[in-house]
Design a protein around this motif. Structure first.
Motif, mmCIF file in Angstrom:
data_model
loop_
_atom_site.group_PDB
_atom_site.id
_atom_site.type_symbol
_atom_site.label_atom_id
_atom_site.label_comp_id
_atom_site.label_asym_id
_atom_site.label_seq_id
_atom_site.Cartn_x
_atom_site.Cartn_y
_atom_site.Cartn_z
ATOM 1 N N LEU A 75 -10.782 -26.402 -2.599
ATOM 2 C CA LEU A 75 -11.245 -27.562 -2.187
ATOM 3 C C LEU A 75 -10.055 -28.291 -1.655
ATOM 4 C CD1 LEU A 75 -13.703 -28.389 -5.046
ATOM 5 C CD2 LEU A 75 -14.331 -27.861 -2.788
ATOM 6 N N THR A 76 -8.744 -27.819 -2.215
ATOM 7 C CA THR A 76 -7.754 -28.755 -1.960
ATOM 8 C C THR A 76 -6.952 -27.789 -0.611
ATOM 9 O OG1 THR A 76 -6.335 -27.484 -3.635
ATOM 10 C CG2 THR A 76 -7.191 -29.479 -4.242
ATOM 11 N N CYS A 77 -7.411 -26.790 -0.310
ATOM 12 C CA CYS A 77 -6.956 -26.213 0.839
ATOM 13 C C CYS A 77 -7.152 -26.921 2.068
ATOM 14 C CB CYS A 77 -7.437 -24.694 1.054
ATOM 15 S SG CYS A 77 -6.518 -23.513 -0.179
ATOM 16 N N THR A 78 -6.148 -27.110 3.068
ATOM 17 C CA THR A 78 -6.484 -27.679 4.096
ATOM 18 C C THR A 78 -7.028 -26.830 5.412
ATOM 19 O OG1 THR A 78 -4.361 -27.539 4.987
ATOM 20 C CG2 THR A 78 -4.699 -29.452 3.952
ATOM 21 N N GLU A 79 -7.824 -27.444 6.216
ATOM 22 C CA GLU A 79 -8.403 -26.462 7.277
ATOM 23 C C GLU A 79 -7.302 -26.368 8.127
ATOM 24 O OE1 GLU A 79 -12.251 -27.409 8.557
ATOM 25 O OE2 GLU A 79 -12.988 -28.197 6.563
#
Length: 111
Positions: free
Chosen positions: A106-110
């Motif tokens: 959930l914290t990974c950026t696209e």
């Protein structure tokens, strides 16, 4: 007519590859992010949302398909109340099975 019930896999039967496969699809990842953004303290259902409240530009049948994949992967729990169906993220259970996985995804950026 009896309310429709959905089976949910036992968290001990949930496999990492199945969870990652479900989360690899952008619409399903967006659904999980929407549910996680609802908040909710540990052990509560505050991240629960009605299907109709999931504002996505897809057909109802497509939404149903994505929710089924997420439920069968062990990420979501469905609950029927009258004619409405609610979904919630199984955060505590998934965190117990795969510590840190949901938070990391959930914290990974696209890109």
């Amino acid at each position: 007519m009896a309310p429709r019930t959905h089976s949910h896999p036992d968290v001990d039967d949930v496999e990492l590859v199945t969870v990652l496969s479900a989360l690899a699809e952008p619409t399903r990842l967006r659904i999980v992010r929407m549910l996680a953004a609802c908040g909710g303290a540990a052990g509560t259902t505050e991240n629960e949302r009605a299907w109709g409240d999931l504002d996505l530009p897809i057909a109802q049948s497509t939404l149903s398909h994505h929710l089924r994949i997420l439920r069968e992967a062990g990420l979501l729990r469905n609950r029927a109340e009258g004619t409405r169906c609610f979904v919630s993220l199984r955060t505590d259970e998934i965190d117990a099975r795969f510590p840190g996985l949901l938070q990391t995804v959930l914290t990974c950026t696209e890109s």
